[in-house]
Design a protein around this motif. Structure first.
Motif, mmCIF file in Angstrom:
data_model
loop_
_atom_site.group_PDB
_atom_site.id
_atom_site.type_symbol
_atom_site.label_atom_id
_atom_site.label_comp_id
_atom_site.label_asym_id
_atom_site.label_seq_id
_atom_site.Cartn_x
_atom_site.Cartn_y
_atom_site.Cartn_z
ATOM 1 N N SER A 175 1.179 5.284 -4.818
ATOM 2 C CA SER A 175 0.381 4.813 -5.961
ATOM 3 C C SER A 175 1.102 3.809 -6.837
ATOM 4 O O SER A 175 0.468 3.061 -7.582
ATOM 5 C CB SER A 175 -0.070 6.011 -6.804
ATOM 6 O OG SER A 175 1.045 6.779 -7.223
ATOM 7 N N ASN A 224 1.794 -3.370 -3.172
ATOM 8 C CA ASN A 224 1.580 -3.854 -1.810
ATOM 9 C C ASN A 224 0.813 -2.860 -0.948
ATOM 10 O O ASN A 224 0.377 -3.201 0.151
ATOM 11 C CB ASN A 224 2.928 -4.160 -1.143
ATOM 12 C CG ASN A 224 3.663 -5.287 -1.829
ATOM 13 O OD1 ASN A 224 3.057 -6.301 -2.194
ATOM 14 N ND2 ASN A 224 4.964 -5.126 -2.036
ATOM 15 N N GLU A 225 0.675 -1.642 -1.452
ATOM 16 C CA GLU A 225 -0.054 -0.609 -0.711
ATOM 17 C C GLU A 225 -1.371 -0.251 -1.393
ATOM 18 O O GLU A 225 -1.903 0.838 -1.193
ATOM 19 C CB GLU A 225 0.819 0.651 -0.564
ATOM 20 C CG GLU A 225 2.073 0.461 0.246
ATOM 21 C CD GLU A 225 1.802 0.240 1.733
ATOM 22 O OE1 GLU A 225 0.619 0.335 2.146
ATOM 23 O OE2 GLU A 225 2.755 -0.035 2.476
ATOM 24 N N ARG A 226 -1.899 -1.190 -2.167
ATOM 25 C CA ARG A 226 -3.132 -0.905 -2.907
ATOM 26 C C ARG A 226 -4.291 -0.570 -1.965
ATOM 27 O O ARG A 226 -5.065 0.359 -2.231
ATOM 28 C CB ARG A 226 -3.505 -2.083 -3.814
ATOM 29 C CG ARG A 226 -4.720 -1.799 -4.681
ATOM 30 C CD ARG A 226 -4.921 -2.836 -5.768
ATOM 31 N NE ARG A 226 -6.127 -2.529 -6.550
ATOM 32 C CZ ARG A 226 -6.176 -1.645 -7.520
ATOM 33 N NH1 ARG A 226 -5.090 -0.985 -7.875
ATOM 34 N NH2 ARG A 226 -7.302 -1.418 -8.171
ATOM 35 N N ASP A 227 -4.429 -1.320 -0.892
ATOM 36 C CA ASP A 227 -5.513 -1.042 0.053
ATOM 37 C C ASP A 227 -5.383 0.356 0.637
ATOM 38 O O ASP A 227 -6.386 1.065 0.807
ATOM 39 C CB ASP A 227 -5.524 -2.077 1.181
ATOM 40 C CG ASP A 227 -6.036 -3.442 0.714
ATOM 41 O OD1 ASP A 227 -6.649 -3.502 -0.374
ATOM 42 O OD2 ASP A 227 -5.813 -4.431 1.436
ATOM 43 N N PHE A 228 -4.160 0.757 0.953
ATOM 44 C CA PHE A 228 -3.928 2.096 1.491
ATOM 45 C C PHE A 228 -4.333 3.152 0.468
ATOM 46 O O PHE A 228 -4.997 4.142 0.802
ATOM 47 C CB PHE A 228 -2.459 2.270 1.871
ATOM 48 C CG PHE A 228 -2.145 3.588 2.521
ATOM 49 C CD1 PHE A 228 -2.286 3.759 3.892
ATOM 50 C CD2 PHE A 228 -1.712 4.672 1.765
ATOM 51 C CE1 PHE A 228 -2.006 4.981 4.494
ATOM 52 C CE2 PHE A 228 -1.437 5.895 2.352
ATOM 53 C CZ PHE A 228 -1.582 6.043 3.726
ATOM 54 N N SER A 229 -3.947 2.940 -0.798
ATOM 55 C CA SER A 229 -4.282 3.903 -1.846
ATOM 56 C C SER A 229 -5.785 3.986 -2.057
ATOM 57 O O SER A 229 -6.349 5.080 -2.226
ATOM 58 C CB SER A 229 -3.587 3.530 -3.157
ATOM 59 O OG SER A 229 -2.177 3.642 -3.028
ATOM 60 N N LEU A 230 -6.459 2.846 -2.052
ATOM 61 C CA LEU A 230 -7.914 2.849 -2.214
ATOM 62 C C LEU A 230 -8.588 3.558 -1.050
ATOM 63 O O LEU A 230 -9.587 4.278 -1.237
ATOM 64 C CB LEU A 230 -8.437 1.417 -2.339
ATOM 65 C CG LEU A 230 -8.067 0.689 -3.645
ATOM 66 C CD1 LEU A 230 -8.482 -0.773 -3.578
ATOM 67 C CD2 LEU A 230 -8.713 1.375 -4.852
ATOM 68 N N ASN A 231 -8.044 3.382 0.152
ATOM 69 C CA ASN A 231 -8.585 4.093 1.306
ATOM 70 C C ASN A 231 -8.380 5.600 1.155
ATOM 71 O O ASN A 231 -9.256 6.396 1.534
ATOM 72 C CB ASN A 231 -7.920 3.602 2.593
ATOM 73 C CG ASN A 231 -8.442 2.253 3.043
ATOM 74 O OD1 ASN A 231 -9.568 1.874 2.708
ATOM 75 N ND2 ASN A 231 -7.637 1.507 3.789
ATOM 76 N N GLN A 232 -7.224 6.003 0.607
ATOM 77 C CA GLN A 232 -6.995 7.423 0.357
ATOM 78 C C GLN A 232 -8.017 7.975 -0.631
ATOM 79 O O GLN A 232 -8.557 9.073 -0.436
ATOM 80 C CB GLN A 232 -5.588 7.643 -0.205
ATOM 81 C CG GLN A 232 -4.490 7.728 0.840
ATOM 82 C CD GLN A 232 -3.243 8.366 0.242
ATOM 83 O OE1 GLN A 232 -2.437 7.687 -0.392
ATOM 84 N NE2 GLN A 232 -3.107 9.670 0.426
ATOM 85 N N ASN A 287 -11.013 6.841 -1.317
ATOM 86 C CA ASN A 287 -12.333 6.907 -0.684
ATOM 87 C C ASN A 287 -12.411 8.067 0.301
ATOM 88 O O ASN A 287 -13.441 8.752 0.387
ATOM 89 C CB ASN A 287 -12.645 5.590 0.019
ATOM 90 C CG ASN A 287 -12.955 4.469 -0.959
ATOM 91 O OD1 ASN A 287 -13.458 4.722 -2.060
ATOM 92 N ND2 ASN A 287 -12.654 3.246 -0.583
ATOM 93 N N TYR A 318 -4.838 3.593 -11.088
ATOM 94 C CA TYR A 318 -6.160 3.888 -10.528
ATOM 95 C C TYR A 318 -6.967 4.793 -11.466
ATOM 96 O O TYR A 318 -7.446 5.858 -11.070
ATOM 97 C CB TYR A 318 -6.020 4.544 -9.148
ATOM 98 C CG TYR A 318 -5.274 3.680 -8.166
ATOM 99 C CD1 TYR A 318 -5.930 2.673 -7.450
ATOM 100 C CD2 TYR A 318 -3.900 3.842 -7.968
ATOM 101 C CE1 TYR A 318 -5.246 1.852 -6.569
ATOM 102 C CE2 TYR A 318 -3.208 3.029 -7.083
ATOM 103 C CZ TYR A 318 -3.881 2.035 -6.395
ATOM 104 O OH TYR A 318 -3.196 1.216 -5.512
#
Length: 369
Positions: free
Chosen positions: A169, A173-181, A183, A213
């Motif tokens: 979190s 650079n891992e924002r997409d990964f966090s958003l996928n988590q 969702n 987030y």
């Protein structure tokens, strides 16, 4: 803060209150706040911190293991306590002390149902942990029907929350990964709640999640490291205040001639005359050997004193050649001026590790209450 006469971890409860209020300001007034006090409250003092959080109005506490929760109950803590990693062998103690387990697998669910039934429990509160990408603990999508069926089959337990944990979190650079988590968690928890006749709480955000987030705060957030003054991001660190300051004193000062060595294995050899100070703190107190040989440093009279040679079990030696100091003077290992994060970085590690490593033999003193 007052001076100390021995190695002491000074806990600033006013700093804790500041951090709590800052994190609270980032969430909605109705969102519940869970304070994580596992690992002796990140190496500080679990009972003292829990008492302060209870006084400040926290809604929940969390520990890693049942024994930690039992200690809090014995100290009179009344807040609900989530046990993040309960073990089957401790279920009886968990129930006796009214602790709330994280249920993260089919085996743990079945075993806890048996324990709750044996103790004649009804609607005992449990928290369902979903794995959304951290791959540490948690149920998967294929387990939802099983959870519902087993829960409905017995009146022993009631699901009070569904939760998950973000893996990165703080990393932009891992924002997409966090958003996928996030969702994925929404889908899993919604699938669970669609099959239940009631609506458990949802919670997912840790300290960095609260900052980055806020749209995913659901009904509750959880903060650990942020409460103790560290935000994993420089701009957040600037808004927080370190709770713990590790202090010690100078036990003895030595004049070291050129070509002399200091400490075990002669790990430091001087090429010129220097002055060293011996401090009563070592790897048995949490200052690991990785901080030796000039990597780590302490502060004496506002000046940097690098660690010389190997860290001993009970002592370290530091270079005070350019520092006006005497035996008995105060030494700061980390705290407000030099954070635990900066100290840890000298050995390529993180604040969590140095904070939780501080030995229980180090005296704790709370101030600012």
């Amino acid at each position: 803060m007052s001076k100390v006469g021995e190695t002491t971890l000074v806990l600033d409860l006013a700093a804790l209150e500041h951090n709590y209020n800052y994190l609270r300001s980032k969430i909605k007034p109705e969102t519940k706040f869970l304070g994580v006090v596992k690992a002796f409250a990140y190496g500080s003092d679990m009972v003292t911190i829990a008492q302060k959080l209870e006084q400040l109005g926290a809604d929940y506490l969390a520990v890693a293991y049942v024994s930690e929760g039992v200690l809090l109950r014995k100290a009179g803590i009344q807040l609900p306590i989530l046990v993040l990693h309960p073990l089957v062998s401790n279920f009886d103690d968990l129930i006796t002390n009214q602790l709330e387990p994280s249920i993260y697998s089919r085996n743990i669910l079945n075993q806890f149902l048996e324990a709750a039934k044996a103790q004649e429990q009804t609607n005992y509160p449990v928290h369902i942990k979903f794995n959304t990408g951290l791959n540490r603990l948690g149920f998967s999508e294929t387990d939802v029907d099983f959870i519902v069926e087993e829960t409905k089959r017995s009146e022993c337990i009631k699901i009070i929350s569904a939760f998950s944990h973000l893996a990165a979190s703080e990393d932009v650079n891992e924002r997409d990964f966090s958003l996928n988590q996030i969702n994925s968690f929404k889908n899993l928890s919604n699938a669970l709640m669609d099959k239940l006749s009631y609506q458990p709480m949802q919670h997912m955000l840790n300290t960095s999640g609260i900052i980055n987030y806020p749209e995913a705060q659901f009904e509750m957030v959880r903060s650990g490291i942020g409460l103790y003054g560290y935000g994993n991001q420089a701009q957040v660190d600037a808004q927080l205040r370190p709770v713990a300051t590790l202090k010690t004193i100078i036990s003895q000062i030595h004049q070291i001639d050129a070509n002399e060595s200091i400490g075990y294995n002669r790990a430091f050899k001087s090429n010129k005359p220097i002055k060293s100070a011996t401090l009563p703190i070592g790897h048995a107190d949490g200052i690991g050997r990785q901080y030796g040989k000039g990597k780590g440093f302490v502060t004496i009279n506002n000046k940097k004193a690098p660690i010389l040679g190997n860290v001993c079990m009970d002592m370290i030696m530091v270079d005070v050649t350019e520092i006006d100091c005497k035996e008995g003077d105060e030494v700061i290992v980390f705290g407000h001026q030099k954070s635990a994060e900066k100290f840890a970085a000298t050995a390529n590690t993180i604040s969590y590790e140095i904070l939780t490593a501080i030995s229980q033999r180090v005296k704790r003193v709370a101030v600012g209450a």
